[in-house]
Design a protein around this motif. Structure first.
Motif, PDB file in Angstrom:
ATOM      1  N   ASN A  39       0.823  -1.218   0.000  1.00 18.46           N
ATOM      2  CA  ASN A  39       0.000   0.000   0.000  1.00 18.46           C
ATOM      3  C   ASN A  39       0.858   1.271   0.000  1.00 18.46           C
ATOM      4  O   ASN A  39       0.550   2.239   0.685  1.00 18.46           O
ATOM      5  CB  ASN A  39      -0.975  -0.002   1.171  1.00 18.46           C
ATOM      6  N   GLU A  54      -2.358  -3.699  -1.932  1.00 21.01           N
ATOM      7  CA  GLU A  54      -1.542  -3.604  -3.138  1.00 21.01           C
ATOM      8  C   GLU A  54      -0.090  -3.869  -2.746  1.00 21.01           C
ATOM      9  O   GLU A  54       0.440  -3.228  -1.848  1.00 21.01           O
ATOM     10  CB  GLU A  54      -1.656  -2.214  -3.762  1.00 21.01           C
ATOM     11  N   THR A  67      -2.438  -7.131  -6.584  1.00 15.45           N
ATOM     12  CA  THR A  67      -3.424  -6.929  -5.540  1.00 15.45           C
ATOM     13  C   THR A  67      -3.759  -8.289  -4.955  1.00 15.45           C
ATOM     14  O   THR A  67      -4.005  -9.250  -5.695  1.00 15.45           O
ATOM     15  CB  THR A  67      -4.701  -6.282  -6.113  1.00 15.45           C
TER      16      THR A  67
END
Length: 127
Positions: A39, A54, A67
């Motif tokens: 992320n 992510e 993802t």
């Protein structure tokens, strides 16, 4: 823990389990080296990964963006591993055609300043 789905998994374990790295020690080393982001933040090997996160992995100059769709603790076959993440990695850009090398006659000596400017213009470096 049979039958239960974990809420989170270590990032080094997950990227190894989905076959982004060949060994878990390589995955952990990539995390320690700052080549793995979860992320957007640099990830340590023990950082938790959850469904929907992510993960960006940089290896050999190429960044893979995935993802998390499913959490894995143990390594699985390649056909199962592909179903555990969505690959968002952009397609590689086609290399730009390089102009042909300029061949000078043997013994012609060093190029003059004017020759160098002409060569730079041909290569697209000059104005």
């Amino acid at each position: 823990m049979s039958g239960q789905v974990p809420a989170s998994v270590r990032v080094d374990s997950w990227i190894w389990a989905v076959r982004l790295f060949k060994t878990r020690s390589l995955a952990a080393a990539a995390c320690r080296g700052g080549h793995v982001r979860v992320n957007g933040d640099k990830a340590k090997p023990a950082q938790a990964v959850r469904i929907g996160d992510e993960v960006r992995v940089r290896e050999a100059g190429v960044e893979r963006i995935v993802t998390v769709r499913r959490l894995l603790v143990k390594r699985v076959g390649a056909s199962v591993a592909v179903e555990c993440f969505d690959d968002l990695t952009p397609k590689p850009v086609a290399p730009v055609e390089a102009p042909a090398a300029v061949i000078r006659e043997r013994g012609a000596g060093r190029p003059t300043k004017r020759d160098r400017r002409v060569l730079d213009r041909l290569r697209g470096h000059g104005a």
